[in-house]
Structure formats: structure tokens, C-alpha cells
Scaffold this motif. Structure first.
Motif, PDB file in Angstrom:
ATOM      1  N   LYS A 597     -61.123  87.575  91.481  1.00 17.25           N
ATOM      2  CA  LYS A 597     -60.543  86.972  90.286  1.00 17.25           C
ATOM      3  C   LYS A 597     -59.036  86.793  90.449  1.00 17.25           C
ATOM      4  O   LYS A 597     -58.471  85.757  90.052  1.00 17.25           O
ATOM      5  CB  LYS A 597     -60.844  87.838  89.066  1.00 17.25           C
ATOM      6  CG  LYS A 597     -60.312  87.255  87.766  1.00 17.25           C
ATOM      7  CD  LYS A 597     -60.674  88.137  86.579  1.00 17.25           C
ATOM      8  CE  LYS A 597     -60.126  87.544  85.282  1.00 17.25           C
ATOM      9  NZ  LYS A 597     -60.449  88.398  84.104  1.00 17.25           N
ATOM     10  N   GLN A 598     -58.361  87.781  91.034  1.00 15.51           N
ATOM     11  CA  GLN A 598     -56.922  87.663  91.245  1.00 15.51           C
ATOM     12  C   GLN A 598     -56.592  86.526  92.211  1.00 15.51           C
ATOM     13  O   GLN A 598     -55.639  85.772  92.001  1.00 15.51           O
ATOM     14  CB  GLN A 598     -56.368  88.988  91.784  1.00 15.51           C
ATOM     15  CG  GLN A 598     -56.348  90.100  90.752  1.00 15.51           C
ATOM     16  CD  GLN A 598     -55.926  91.419  91.356  1.00 15.51           C
ATOM     17  OE1 GLN A 598     -56.527  91.890  92.334  1.00 15.51           O
ATOM     18  NE2 GLN A 598     -54.898  92.023  90.782  1.00 15.51           N
ATOM     19  N   LEU A 599     -57.377  86.403  93.279  1.00 17.33           N
ATOM     20  CA  LEU A 599     -57.142  85.328  94.235  1.00 17.33           C
ATOM     21  C   LEU A 599     -57.404  83.962  93.603  1.00 17.33           C
ATOM     22  O   LEU A 599     -56.716  82.979  93.903  1.00 17.33           O
ATOM     23  CB  LEU A 599     -58.023  85.530  95.468  1.00 17.33           C
ATOM     24  CG  LEU A 599     -57.787  86.832  96.245  1.00 17.33           C
ATOM     25  CD1 LEU A 599     -58.745  86.919  97.425  1.00 17.33           C
ATOM     26  CD2 LEU A 599     -56.350  86.927  96.722  1.00 17.33           C
ATOM     27  N   GLU A 600     -58.387  83.904  92.727  1.00 17.50           N
ATOM     28  CA  GLU A 600     -58.673  82.640  92.044  1.00 17.50           C
ATOM     29  C   GLU A 600     -57.547  82.278  91.077  1.00 17.50           C
ATOM     30  O   GLU A 600     -57.229  81.101  90.902  1.00 17.50           O
ATOM     31  CB  GLU A 600     -59.995  82.742  91.293  1.00 17.50           C
ATOM     32  CG  GLU A 600     -60.428  81.416  90.669  1.00 17.50           C
ATOM     33  CD  GLU A 600     -61.826  81.466  90.093  1.00 17.50           C
ATOM     34  OE1 GLU A 600     -62.059  80.809  89.069  1.00 17.50           O
ATOM     35  OE2 GLU A 600     -62.680  82.165  90.686  1.00 17.50           O
ATOM     36  N   GLN A 601     -56.912  83.276  90.486  1.00 19.37           N
ATOM     37  CA  GLN A 601     -55.778  83.012  89.613  1.00 19.37           C
ATOM     38  C   GLN A 601     -54.621  82.388  90.397  1.00 19.37           C
ATOM     39  O   GLN A 601     -53.953  81.472  89.911  1.00 19.37           O
ATOM     40  CB  GLN A 601     -55.315  84.308  88.941  1.00 19.37           C
ATOM     41  CG  GLN A 601     -56.251  84.814  87.861  1.00 19.37           C
ATOM     42  CD  GLN A 601     -55.795  86.144  87.295  1.00 19.37           C
ATOM     43  OE1 GLN A 601     -54.940  86.822  87.869  1.00 19.37           O
ATOM     44  NE2 GLN A 601     -56.379  86.548  86.172  1.00 19.37           N
ATOM     45  N   VAL A 602     -54.400  82.881  91.621  1.00 23.74           N
ATOM     46  CA  VAL A 602     -53.354  82.290  92.465  1.00 23.74           C
ATOM     47  C   VAL A 602     -53.674  80.831  92.758  1.00 23.74           C
ATOM     48  O   VAL A 602     -52.806  79.952  92.674  1.00 23.74           O
ATOM     49  CB  VAL A 602     -53.204  83.086  93.782  1.00 23.74           C
ATOM     50  CG1 VAL A 602     -52.167  82.427  94.686  1.00 23.74           C
ATOM     51  CG2 VAL A 602     -52.818  84.521  93.503  1.00 23.74           C
ATOM     52  N   ALA A 603     -54.933  80.559  93.107  1.00 24.77           N
ATOM     53  CA  ALA A 603     -55.327  79.183  93.410  1.00 24.77           C
ATOM     54  C   ALA A 603     -55.178  78.287  92.183  1.00 24.77           C
ATOM     55  O   ALA A 603     -54.735  77.131  92.293  1.00 24.77           O
ATOM     56  CB  ALA A 603     -56.769  79.155  93.923  1.00 24.77           C
ATOM     57  N   GLU A 604     -55.515  78.793  91.011  1.00 24.88           N
ATOM     58  CA  GLU A 604     -55.385  77.993  89.791  1.00 24.88           C
ATOM     59  C   GLU A 604     -53.918  77.706  89.475  1.00 24.88           C
ATOM     60  O   GLU A 604     -53.559  76.590  89.079  1.00 24.88           O
ATOM     61  CB  GLU A 604     -56.033  78.723  88.612  1.00 24.88           C
ATOM     62  CG  GLU A 604     -55.953  77.935  87.309  1.00 24.88           C
ATOM     63  CD  GLU A 604     -56.646  78.634  86.157  1.00 24.88           C
ATOM     64  OE1 GLU A 604     -56.456  78.180  85.002  1.00 24.88           O
ATOM     65  OE2 GLU A 604     -57.372  79.625  86.396  1.00 24.88           O
ATOM     66  N   VAL A 605     -53.062  78.700  89.669  1.00 24.00           N
ATOM     67  CA  VAL A 605     -51.627  78.498  89.437  1.00 24.00           C
ATOM     68  C   VAL A 605     -51.081  77.434  90.393  1.00 24.00           C
ATOM     69  O   VAL A 605     -50.294  76.571  90.003  1.00 24.00           O
ATOM     70  CB  VAL A 605     -50.872  79.835  89.603  1.00 24.00           C
ATOM     71  CG1 VAL A 605     -49.377  79.601  89.715  1.00 24.00           C
ATOM     72  CG2 VAL A 605     -51.177  80.754  88.435  1.00 24.00           C
ATOM     73  N   GLU A 606     -51.524  77.475  91.652  1.00 25.48           N
ATOM     74  CA  GLU A 606     -51.090  76.457  92.620  1.00 25.48           C
ATOM     75  C   GLU A 606     -51.595  75.076  92.219  1.00 25.48           C
ATOM     76  O   GLU A 606     -50.870  74.074  92.346  1.00 25.48           O
ATOM     77  CB  GLU A 606     -51.584  76.819  94.017  1.00 25.48           C
ATOM     78  CG  GLU A 606     -51.558  75.692  95.041  1.00 25.48           C
ATOM     79  CD  GLU A 606     -50.213  75.025  95.193  1.00 25.48           C
ATOM     80  OE1 GLU A 606     -50.193  73.848  95.614  1.00 25.48           O
ATOM     81  OE2 GLU A 606     -49.171  75.658  94.899  1.00 25.48           O
ATOM     82  N   HIS A 607     -52.817  75.000  91.718  1.00 27.73           N
ATOM     83  CA  HIS A 607     -53.348  73.706  91.276  1.00 27.73           C
ATOM     84  C   HIS A 607     -52.528  73.155  90.109  1.00 27.73           C
ATOM     85  O   HIS A 607     -52.207  71.957  90.078  1.00 27.73           O
ATOM     86  CB  HIS A 607     -54.810  73.855  90.857  1.00 27.73           C
ATOM     87  CG  HIS A 607     -55.409  72.584  90.341  1.00 27.73           C
ATOM     88  ND1 HIS A 607     -55.569  71.462  91.121  1.00 27.73           N
ATOM     89  CD2 HIS A 607     -55.865  72.243  89.096  1.00 27.73           C
ATOM     90  CE1 HIS A 607     -56.105  70.483  90.399  1.00 27.73           C
ATOM     91  NE2 HIS A 607     -56.294  70.931  89.167  1.00 27.73           N
ATOM     92  N   ASN A 608     -52.127  74.004  89.182  1.00 31.23           N
ATOM     93  CA  ASN A 608     -51.280  73.550  88.075  1.00 31.23           C
ATOM     94  C   ASN A 608     -49.938  73.033  88.590  1.00 31.23           C
ATOM     95  O   ASN A 608     -49.408  72.030  88.093  1.00 31.23           O
ATOM     96  CB  ASN A 608     -51.058  74.695  87.081  1.00 31.23           C
ATOM     97  CG  ASN A 608     -52.331  75.104  86.363  1.00 31.23           C
ATOM     98  OD1 ASN A 608     -53.297  74.336  86.305  1.00 31.23           O
ATOM     99  ND2 ASN A 608     -52.351  76.310  85.823  1.00 31.23           N
ATOM    100  N   ARG A 609     -49.377  73.745  89.576  1.00 31.31           N
ATOM    101  CA  ARG A 609     -48.110  73.282  90.154  1.00 31.31           C
ATOM    102  C   ARG A 609     -48.279  71.921  90.818  1.00 31.31           C
ATOM    103  O   ARG A 609     -47.436  71.027  90.707  1.00 31.31           O
ATOM    104  CB  ARG A 609     -47.600  74.303  91.180  1.00 31.31           C
ATOM    105  CG  ARG A 609     -46.249  73.941  91.787  1.00 31.31           C
ATOM    106  CD  ARG A 609     -46.136  74.371  93.224  1.00 31.31           C
ATOM    107  NE  ARG A 609     -47.128  73.729  94.083  1.00 31.31           N
ATOM    108  CZ  ARG A 609     -47.004  72.497  94.557  1.00 31.31           C
ATOM    109  NH1 ARG A 609     -45.973  71.749  94.243  1.00 31.31           N
ATOM    110  NH2 ARG A 609     -47.947  71.987  95.338  1.00 31.31           N
TER     111      ARG A 609
END
Length: 694
Positions: A597-609
Motif C-alpha cells: 500500500k505504501q509503494l502504491e501511494q508513491v506511484a499514485e503521487v508520481e502519477h499526480n505529478r
């Protein structure tokens, strides 16, 4: 002439030759050489007066004037054999030495320098010797050979550059002959640092043309195995200083680098560098470890070039673990600035014209607009209720028009409103283009905030001081005064910390321009992506277009905020001293135990950027067009059709992936995970995935 004069003259000529050969090393003896060059006229006059005076005193058989003449000519037989005569001969020898040194500068220095230029290699060319150009000379002279091109013969830095061993051409850098003399074909770096954007662009174009003409890159065989390593060749890295972002966009379309991998061209805007440095440095270091449910709310006082650059960098970089947009209130005094900005970046802010806020307009921003899948749209984009929703704006932002003072009763009321909110973390930034005005605004803002009465809600910064970032570029004394003012104690419930930023000698140092850790990480991110997705042709940084480099640099600049999601610090800071930045790819590995879940949060934040970056550069959401019917899956025809579709959507600046994370196709999600892997390798971090129950 006597025999004594002849042999003394021979010695002086030998000394002259030695000086001519070793003058670059002699110039490094700065204290005495600087004094001599600044007082050479006075030295010559004093020596001549001394010889004449000693000639009068020591005269015996000849007249006083003839004695002085014989002393000057070094006629040993005709100079009286007494202490005054001997002292006069010593002064004459020194005077001849001074005259011959000056003769070397007048007659031989240009020829000697031309000879040195003929053989110079692996050097750095600096076009323009202003404050920033001279700073580069000071930072690089002990590591690299430097060639300076400066048009103004009265430039006060010319002697300083020569003293540091630089070869100086007092000529026009845009002249073909001048640039050829500097040999960009054999150089490793070129900096366009003149005071004109047009001149800097012209210098880069001319250097590119000459380098590609005199030393072209080897041609690659189109039939060669793509896995075969390419032959290495020298790459000239060109860096051009630009003050106008619009000119950067226009000039970058020329795509010098995409035509020939022999040259790598990069344009940098000081305001953008300063904004990036502030966000990933002082701001990232001061943010609370746990934001909770709070959203960052930036308040920008001033919307000139510095304020606009900061607003864009906030939208592009500040994407945190709460996976919300940043809120931005822009206090300005010129509606034309707002209209011009929104015409260029229509996807920056949502359309809030129909909303009736409960609090002060421009300060009470809707919480639903913080969400990337919220109901608001940019003014230029209206979604169909039946279409798949695409994201259309970057920041939850609003504009507040104030008077020229900016800090007035209405703006203070707005700041007080934010301090009483539980759902935001206010960050105040004073960023007009006038440093003195910034200092006055900041002092008034801090005094007013510290006099406010405590509201019902605890300070959003807890026990920490409320940060007020102040743009100070040139005034060193003002920079230090702002830092010293933080020592003043406050009796009020709120305390403020003034943080100066945008200091030129830190923003425009060599490491920030040409050797930043952000740039190193961007190169690694691009290489990793190219290798995995079969685009080896784009793996070389020198072959990327300006836009492709920008997107990799933005991804790298966001690394400190990705680290926050993982609870780890990714440090991109650099030293102002050239070469002081240590390679991050060496050292011990750090092991982090994190959940899926933490790794997916990083990926989601990068997608927003990534969405924000695309929207700010003119892209928009559009559904993926269907392929022509009848194609066999996996066939060459299908691959060709997909390639043609991607090319067409790219030309229209459309992407079907500009959607919320939950609507993203699985393959696109993998790209965001892969980027995190490249960042982990760069910082020597090893992620060990653990089960949530552990």
C-alpha cells in the motif's frame, strides 16, 4: 652601449621569454601581481624619478643629467662607483624589467594566447563576464581550463579572470571568427551568460553549428544491432541563461540536440531554479512529518516573474502523501499579470466563478477541489457527463487583487482566516520582483501576524514558527539582516520565521546549473525507462529534446516528496562549490521495509505529478482512439497502427492517461512503480516488501 649593458640586456630578454612561457602560472600569484597591474604606471614614474634623483646625487665627472642617462642605459663604466650609483643601477634594472613586461603584454600576449587557444582541449567556454560569469570562473579555474569571451574592454572582471588563469577574448561572442577561435568543437561545456536572452540563444546556436561542422558525431548504421553499444564521442554541453520563459519555449522548439547528438543544449531560467531549490530544500525540510488531513495552502504576495515561476513549480512538484492538490492564494496588484498567466497556463486553476465561499473570497477554497477526482474543472474544459472523467487542472488556486502594498487589512484578514483553519497548513511567500519591497512587506506581515490574537484552533504549525519565505537575490546585507531578525523574541501567540531564498550565488552556481544531483537522477530515470520499454534510441541524454529532458528533470525534482511517503529522506541539495557534490551512487545501501500500500501511494503521487506537468505544458485528456478494424493481434500491421495513433495523439497533445489513479490502465501504473525503482537505485535504497500483518 657598453658591454655591461649587453649582458644585462641578455639576462632581461631571457627573463622576458621565461615570463612569456610561464605567464599563466605567474598570474596565479595574485597578491603581488594584482598590486603591480593596478600600480604599473605609478611604479614606472617612481623608478624614473629615483634614477634621476640618484643620478644628481652620484654625479662626479659628468653632469647630473648625463649620469642619470648612463644609469638608465646601464653603462657600467660611466656610472659612479658609489652607493648612490649602485642603487641607481638597481632601479634601472627594475625599470627595464617593468618596461619589458609591459612590452610583452602589448606585443606578445595576444600571440601567446592565440597559440594557447590553438592547442586548448577539454575546456570550458564562458560567454559574458558579469557577476554570474565571474562566479563560474572562480568555481572552475582550479579544475578546468577556461576560455572567456567578453565584449566590453572596460569590464572590471577582465583582470580578475586573467589572474585566475583564464584565456580572455575581448570580442563579440556572436561573431563567427571569435567563436571559432574559442574552439567549441574541442570544449566540454559552454555557458551563455551575457545580459541578453537573444545573445545567449545566438551564442548557443553558433557554437552548436561550429562544433557539429568541425567535429561531427559519427554516423550510426541503421542496420546495426540495436543492442550493440554505440561509439562514444565528445559531447558539448551548452547552458544558456534565459530570463524570459516564453523565449525558452520558443527557442527550445529549434531542437538543436535532436538534430545532432554531438551537442546537448539546455536553457535555464534563474527564477525557476530558485523556486525549485526553495521547494525541495527549505520547504521540504520544514514540513511536519505527518500532515494528517491538512492540505498545504501557499499564499504568494506578488505575481511578477518570480511569483509566476514559483506558482508553476508548486503545481508541478508539490505532491505529497495526502494525495491532494496544493491550495494557492495569489495576492497581486496587476490584473494583466493574472490574465497573461492564465492565458498561457489555462489548466493551472479551476473555475470557481459560480461558487459562493463561506469565508473570504480567494482564501476559502473548496475542499472538493483538493481531490484529483473532484467535480471541478478548468475554465477551458467541460466534461461530458457520459464520458470517462479526465483531470483538467493542477492547483486549487484563486487570485486576490490588492493594492500596491499587497499587505493590507483584507490580506491580513485572509491570513488570519487560514491560521484558524484546521484543514490547511499556510505557507507565506513574499516574491515581488523588488527586493527592498519584499523586505518591507515581510516585516509588516510578520509584525501584524505576531500581534494577532490566538484563535480557537491551535497554530497549524504547532510549536514551530510560521515560515515566511522572502525572495532576496542580490543584496547580501539584506539577506543577512533577514536571518538576524529571527533572533527577535515575540510576545504574541504566533511566532514567525523569515527564510530568505533565491540568492543568486546559490541558485546560479556551477552545481545548480550543470552538475546538480537532480540532473544526475533525471539521467538515470530516463536510462531506466528507455531500457525497459525498448526505446534504446532515446537512452542518451544528449539525444533528448528539451521537452523530454524537462519531464525527466521534473520527475527527479519530485524525489524528496516521494521520499516523504516512504518515511525516508531523498536529498537533492548541492554545494555551491564546483565539484563538491558527492556521487550518490557510491556508499552503503539502506534497507526499508514497506507495504504494498505504501509503494502504491508513491506511484499514485508520481502519477499526480505527471498529470500536473502535462497539463501545464498544454496537454489535455482525450479518450484513446480505436484501431482500424480487422487487425491481427500482435501483427506488424497492428504495431504500425498503434505507433501511428500514438504519434497523432502526441501531435495533438492528448493522452488518455490524464485520469485519476483509479482509472489508470495497469501498464501505465507499472511505469510509475518503475520510476520509483530507478530512484531507489540512485539513492542506494533497497525496498523489502512486507505483509501488512507483520
Amino acid at each position: 652601449m657598453t658591454e655591461g649593458f649587453d649582458w644585462i640586456l641578455v639576462i632581461l630578454v631571457i627573463a622576458l621569454v621565461v615570463f612569456a612561457v610561464a605567464q599563466q602560472h605567474i598570474l596565479r600569484l595574485r597578491p603581488w601581481w594584482r598590486w603591480y597591474r593596478r600600480h604599473v604606471g605609478l611604479t614606472t614614474l617612481l623608478l624614473a624619478i629615483a634614477i634621476l634623483f640618484l643620478g644628481f646625487i652620484s654625479a662626479t665627472d659628468h653632469s647630473a643629467v648625463m649620469t642619470a642617462v648612463h644609469t638608465f642605459k646601464l653603462n657600467l663604466q660611466d656610472v659612479p662607483k658609489n652607493s648612490c650609483g649602485t642603487l641607481g643601477l638597481g632601479c634601472a634594472v627594475i625599470l627595464w624589467t617593468v618596461l619589458l613586461i609591459e612590452l610583452n603584454f602589448v606585443l606578445l600576449s595576444d600571440a601567446i594566447q592565440a597559440g594557447q587557444l590553438r592547442w586548448v582541449r577539454n575546456h570550458v567556454i564562458i560567454c559574458g563576464l558579469g557577476d554570474v560569469g565571474m562566479q563560474l570562473v572562480r568555481q572552475l579555474h582550479h579544475k578546468k581550463k577556461i576560455v572567456v569571451i567578453e565584449k566590453d574592454p572596460h569590464n572590471t572582471y577582465l583582470d580578475d579572470a586573467r589572474e585566475l588563469g583564464a584565456l580572455v577574448l575581448v570580442r563579440d561572442a556572436t561573431d563567427d571568427e571569435t567563436m571559432t577561435m574559442a574552439h567549441p568543437d574541442r570544449a566540454v561545456e559552454l555557458f551563455g551568460m551575457t545580459g541578453s536572452d537573444n545573445t545567449n540563444a545566438a551564442v548557443v546556436a553558433l557554437a552548436t553549428s561550429i562544433a557539429c561542422k568541425l567535429d561531427p558525431a559519427p554516423k550510426t548504421d541503421p542496420n546495426a544491432d540495436p543492442n550493440t553499444p554505440r561509439p562514444r564521442h565528445r559531447v558539448l554541453r551548452c547552458f544558456a541563461h534565459m530570463d524570459n520563459p516564453e523565449l525558452v519555449e520558443a527557442t527550445s522548439k529549434l531542437s538543436y540536440s535532436s538534430q545532432n547528438s554531438r551537442v546537448e543544449v539546455e536553457f535555464f531560467v534563474p527564477q525557476e531554479l530558485a523556486a525549485t531549490e526553495m521547494l525541495i530544500g527549505p520547504l521540504a525540510d520544514r514540513l511536519p512529518r505527518d500532515l494528517g488531513n491538512r492540505t498545504l495552502h501557499f499564499v504568494l504576495f506578488g505575481f511578477g516573474q518570480q511569483g509566476q515561476s514559483l506558482a508553476l513549480q508548486i503545481g508541478e512538484l508539490v505532491h505529497l502523501e495526502n494525495r491532494k492538490r496544493s491550495r494557492v492564494t495569489i495576492v497581486h496588484d496587476d490584473p494583466k499579470q493574472r490574465e497573461s498567466f492564465l492565458s498561457r497556463y489555462p489548466a493551472f486553476a479551476p473555475d470557481l466563478s459560480q461558487r459562493q465561499p463561506a469565508g473570504p473570497k480567494g482564501w476559502d477554497l473548496p475542499a472538493l477541489a483538493d481531490q484529483w477526482d473532484g467535480p471541478y474543472d478548468a475554465p477551458i474544459h467541460r466534461r461530458s457527463p457520459t464520458s470517462r472523467p479526465g483531470v483538467s487542472f493542477v492547483c486549487n488556486a484563486a487570485f486576490v487583487e490588492a493594492g500596491s502594498e499587497l499587505v493590507c487589512d483584507d490580506t491580513i484578514a485572509g491570513v488570519e482566516y487560514l491560521l484558524d483553519r484546521e484543514d490547511c497548513l499556510p505557507i507565506l511567500v513574499v516574491c515581488t520582483d523588488d527586493e527592498s519591497h519584499n523586505a518591507n512587506l515581510t516585516q509588516r506581515l510578520r509584525d501584524t501576524i505576531e500581534m494577532l490574537e490566538k484563535g480557537p484552533v491551535a497554530s497549524p504549525w504547532g510549536d514551530d514558527k510560521i515560515p515566511i519565505f522572502v525572495s532576496v537575490t542580490q543584496h547580501i546585507a539584506l539577506h543577512h539582516a533577514i536571518i538576524e531578525s529571527n533572533k527577535q523574541a515575540s510576545d504574541g501567540p504566533y511566532r514567525c520565521e523569515l527564510i530568505p531564498w533565491a540568492k543568486t550565488d546559490q541558485v546560479l552556481c556551477y552545481n545548480a546549473i550543470a552538475a546538480s544531483r537532480q540532473r544526475e537522477l533525471a539521467i538515470d530515470i530516463n536510462g531506466s525507462y528507455s531500457q525497459k520499454y525498448g526505446d534504446e534510441a532515446r537512452s542518451l541524454w544528449s539525444e533528448l529534446t528539451y521537452w523530454e529532458r524537462h519531464t525527466n528533470l521534473a520527475a527527479a525534482g519530485h524525489a524528496p516528496f516521494k521520499g516523504r511517503v516512504l518515511g525516508h529522506r531523498y536529498d537533492l541539495s548541492h554545494s555551491a562549490d564546483a565539484g563538491a557534490t558527492e556521487k550518490t551512487k557510491s556508499g552503503t545501501w539502506t534497507e526499508l521495509r514497506r507495504t504494498r500500500k505504501q509503494l502504491e501511494q508513491v506511484a499514485e503521487v508520481e502519477h499526480n505529478r505527471w498529470i500536473a506537468e502535462r497539463l501545464l505544458t498544454g496537454w489535455r485528456y482525450a479518450p484513446l482512439p480505436p484501431l482500424p478494424p480487422g487487425l491481427v493481434e500482435g501483427s506488424k500491421e497492428e504495431d504500425a497502427a498503434k505507433s501511428a495513433r500514438k504519434k497523432a495523439t502526441t501531435q495533438r497533445k492528448e493522452r488518455h492517461t490524464i485520469v485519476h489513479w483509479k482509472d489508470l490502465p495497469k501498464m501505465e501504473e507499472d511505469k510509475d512503480f518503475d520510476q520509483q525503482t530507478a530512484i531507489e537505485k540512485f539513492f542506494h535504497v533497497q525496498i523489502v516488501r512486507i505483509d501488512p500483518q507483520e
